[in-house]
Design an enzyme around this catalytic site. Structure first.
Site, short mmCIF file in Angstrom:
data_model
loop_
_atom_site.label_atom_id
_atom_site.label_comp_id
_atom_site.label_asym_id
_atom_site.label_seq_id
_atom_site.Cartn_x
_atom_site.Cartn_y
_atom_site.Cartn_z
N ASP A 1 0.86 -1.17 0.00
CA ASP A 1 0.00 0.00 0.00
C ASP A 1 0.91 1.23 0.00
O ASP A 1 2.12 1.15 0.16
CB ASP A 1 -0.95 -0.04 1.22
CG ASP A 1 -2.20 0.79 0.98
OD1 ASP A 1 -3.22 0.53 1.61
OD2 ASP A 1 -2.14 1.70 0.13
C1 GLC Z 1 -4.42 4.22 -0.06
C2 GLC Z 1 -5.26 3.04 0.31
C3 GLC Z 1 -5.37 2.01 -0.77
C4 GLC Z 1 -5.31 2.68 -2.13
C5 GLC Z 1 -3.91 3.25 -2.26
C6 GLC Z 1 -3.68 3.93 -3.62
O1 GLC Z 1 -3.76 4.74 1.03
O2 GLC Z 1 -4.98 2.38 1.53
O3 GLC Z 1 -6.59 1.28 -0.56
O4 GLC Z 1 -5.56 1.74 -3.15
O5 GLC Z 1 -3.62 4.18 -1.22
O6 GLC Z 1 -4.44 5.09 -3.71
#
Ligand code: GLC
Length: 740
Positions: free
Chosen positions: A276
């Site tokens: 993430d």
């Molecule tokens: C965010 C989220 C994730 C998302 C990623 C990209 O912090 O936790 O679910 O897909 O960043 O935006």
């Protein structure tokens, strides 16, 4: 290894092998790097992370140091970026283009928790397919969805992104969403790779605190939180995302047991794992990595194949490999997994896949998508309570007072994770009602208060409007800024200003229907809880106003069911219907002294999981089992008759629950095992049939093994997780010689 070889043609496998053989360590680390898209920025990237400057990013792409861009849309910008990767880098490896298309790109569908209220996997598949058509038309190959985290605490803001508190429903709907996103052929230009997230157990964060710690047993991890991922992988998902949170003391992003032993060893996942957003760098803040270099080492050794936004892999992997801290083979395996997925969607054969400007003009925000968004929105609405107030009869109700901060609000229709949507294009409640009422002048709108604060004279105006109306529609709830990531709330109640407005308007005695806007279950009180009618309308997306009007006026019969329990009090969280009995359960009409309950309320729900009314009335009877003895390798058929005993056509979701009365691990007081959605005309009956076998009765017992144990099971067929027709059956053990 990577994507099953059967998914790839032999020449694709050879092409990947050849590429890996020619790649430098820097280029391999590049393929393992995902950065926010500076060519077509949509969700402004975090200024503290990644590469903000388009020229610098272009230089990185030309050096082969970027494998994936995310969170930009638009074919023109995508083609420019792809041209740099394919035409101007040494090996010409195409970029993977990703984005958070969670519940829509330009056509915004109900937030996932709302759509889960439909209890309809086919609907979820259809809407995901429509989202995929729009996302690929806008130049994306991969969406970071569905979120499959089972939400166990409604204080957690990300309840809004998933399918609720139940493992069975979450698995059913998540697999449907994967099928919808990916379609039948990954190589089609409108197939969108899915990414079930966040692996794993993010929905169990302690206290519902965002990014918090998760401390659960190995058995609960496997029984409650992993099955929806398993269902999503079985549906064909080839990408998954590691969670921000730690599980039992190890951050998921560095957890080799989770990301390799369990994910690949036990669950057989064959795609690639993405971290993430800067989660690898955050291993330092977790107190698990010494520094950024150590974080990169831990993440790649754990099984994170692609690093999102931190840039740690391009910064440290070459040196980590050259110093022997990370085996070269580990990097090759990660790169192979990523390249296999790119090959699986045909990117090597056609790098311009999903990058067609004519398609972009013709497939986005179309009438058919809006019609589907409208249908999905009507099916997401849950009628929680109705004391004869709804549907509105324009013959009797001549004057309607629409009151509240969401009466004609357009800024909070979509909910979180809809940043590609155009705010001005959503249909608000007032607009929807005016379009549907025989005379728009029947409607008078009064704001009454703001989302989080009073307005001078607002309540007085609202009370005056209520007193002169035949019906009040009270549009209150959460703003979208109160829901979603990093929006954990200590109290899941309405803001005080809104509660004051509701209580004052309720005191006028004018019949009132409350239209709740929310991304989680809410604890409702006083004037709201006592309203003649309450509709859970969540965040319904582009067509919210039309859908709400259709249900209010009875053009569409409400048929949604709660995917999350609405407790009496916030303090009951974490609350979920499939809870344990304890040694001192409160039994029906029994004493409540020294029992498992709170001093101010018993531990039931005001509106339970699976609850939802309609404008007609359904009854269930004639529950029968094909056999009260379930043989080890047999199945029993469960039948019940559903009748529409009301005056109008409607839909019901019949739910089958079980309880394992005695087992080697305590079992929940109820577990959902089957659902069936049935639509009947007034007076019509239909026999609903379910089949149950031993595998439906399994739980995770000693040694983390899935097992079923012989014994007596309760079985209910009902219209929610409370009540219903009850019977029981006995599972008999494996006959001698047959393996248990
Ligand atoms: C965010 C989220 C994730 C998302 C990623 C990209 O912090 O936790 O679910 O897909 O960043 O935006």
């Amino acid at each position: 290894m990577g994507v099953p070889r059967r998914v790839l043609a032999q020449d694709q496998v050879a092409r990947v092998d050849d590429l890996i053989a020619r790649m430098t360590l820097e280029e391999k680390a590049g393929q393992m790097t995902c950065l926010a898209d500076s060519f077509r920025p949509f969700n402004p990237p975090n200024p503290q992370a990644g590469i903000q400057d388009e020229r610098r990013l272009a230089a990185e792409i030309r050096k082969g140091r970027v494998g994936c861009l995310f969170n930009g849309i638009g074919v023109a910008g995508a083609r420019r970026a792809q041209e740099m990767a394919v035409g101007e880098s040494r090996l010409g490896i195409p970029l993977l283009l990703a984005g958070d298309v969670i519940h829509g790109l330009k056509t915004i569908f109900p937030v996932p928790i709302a759509e889960a209220a439909s209890f309809d996997p086919h609907l979820c598949e259809r809407t995901a397919r429509a989202m995929a058509v729009e996302a690929t038309a806008a130049g994306l190959h991969l969406t970071f969805a569905p979120m499959v985290d089972v939400a166990r605490d409604q204080r957690w803001g990300r309840v809004v992104e998933g399918a609720g508190e139940d493992v069975y429903l979450t698995g059913l709907l998540s697999a449907a969403r994967v099928r919808g996103f990916q379609g039948r052929d990954l190589r089609r230009s409108d197939s969108l790779l899915a990414c079930p997230k966040h692996f794993a157990a993010y929905g169990a964060v302690a206290g519902g605190l965002e990014y918090g710690s998760v401390d659960i047993s190995d058995e609960t991890l496997r029984e409650t939180h992993l099955p929806p991922f398993g269902a999503s992988f079985a549906a064909g998902a080839l990408v998954t995302m590691a969670a921000f949170s730690e599980v039992n003391g190890v951050p998921a992003t560095a957890d080799r047991e989770l990301l390799t032993d369990i994910l690949r060893g036990e669950m057989g996942f064959r795609g690639f794992v993405c971290s993430d957003y800067t989660a690898d760098e955050e291993l330092v803040a977790h107190g698990y990595a010494q520094d950024a270099r150590d974080a990169a080492r831990l993440a790649v050794l754990a099984g994170v194949d692609m690093s999102m936004q931190s840039g740690l892999y391009t910064r440290y992997l070459p040196e980590l490999v050259n110093s022997g801290a990370v085996p070269a083979a580990t990097v090759d395996i990660a790169v192979r997994r990523i390249l296999y997925v790119k090959a699986a969607i045909g990117l090597f054969d056609n790098p311009w896949r999903s990058l067609d400007e004519e398609t972009e003009k013709s497939r986005i925000f179309t009438p058919s998508h809006r019609a589907l968004a409208h249908e999905a929105a009507t099916r997401s609405i849950v009628l929680l309570r109705n004391e004869g107030v709804l549907p509105i009869d324009p013959g009797k109700v001549r004057k309607i007072a629409l009151i509240g901060p969401f009466a004609e609000d357009r800024d909070n229709l979509y909910g979180p994770w809809a940043f590609y949507g155009d705010p001005g294009k959503g249909v608000d409640i007032a607009t929807g009602l005016r379009a549907a009422l025989p005379d728009p002048a029947m409607l008078a709108v009064t704001r009454g208060c703001d989302v989080g604060g009073a307005i001078d004279g607002g309540i007085a105006q609202a009370v005056a409007a209520a007193k002169t109306a035949d019906l009040v529609l009270l549009a209150i709830g959460e703003s979208q800024a109160m829901s979603g990531e990093a929006q954990s709330r200590t109290v899941i109640e309405l803001p005080a200003a809104q509660q004051a407005l509701a209580d004052a308007v309720a005191a006028t005695g004018t019949p009132m229907a409350v239209l709740l806007r929310h991304g989680r279950a809410l604890a409702l009180h006083e004037g709201v809880a006592g309203a003649g009618a309450i509709l859970a309308t969540w965040f319904l997306g582009s067509e919210a106003g039309h859908a709400i009007a259709d249900v209010l006026l009875g053009k569409v019969d409400p048929s949604g069911k709660l995917p999350v329990s609405f407790p009496w009090e916030s303090g009951q969280e974490p609350f979920f219907y499939d809870r344990k009995s304890t040694g001192r359960p409160v039994v029906d009409n029994g004493s409540t002294e020294y029992k498992a309950r709170y001093a101010t309320t018993d531990n039931s729900a005001r509106f339970p999981f699976g609850h939802g009314l309609s404008y007609t009335r359904f009854t269930l009877d004639r529950l029968t089992l094909s056999d009260e003895a379930l043989r080890w390798d047999a199945a029993i058929e469960v039948r019940a008759r559903l009748t529409n005993a009301g005056q109008r056509r409607g839909s019901e979701v019949v739910q089958l629950y079980i309880r394992d009365r005695v087992a080697s691990r305590t079992r929940p007081i109820r577990e959902l095992k089957r659902i069936a959605r049935v639509t009947l005309d007034a007076g019509e009956s239909q026999t609903v049939r379910f089949s149950l076998s031993r595998t439906d009765l399994e739980f995770v017992g000693a040694g983390n093994r899935r097992m079923a144990e012989p014994g007596v099971f309760d079985l209910w067929v009902g219209q929610s997780s409370v009540g219903g027709l009850h019977t029981q059956f006995t599972l008999y053990g494996a006959p001698p010689g047959m393996t248990a």
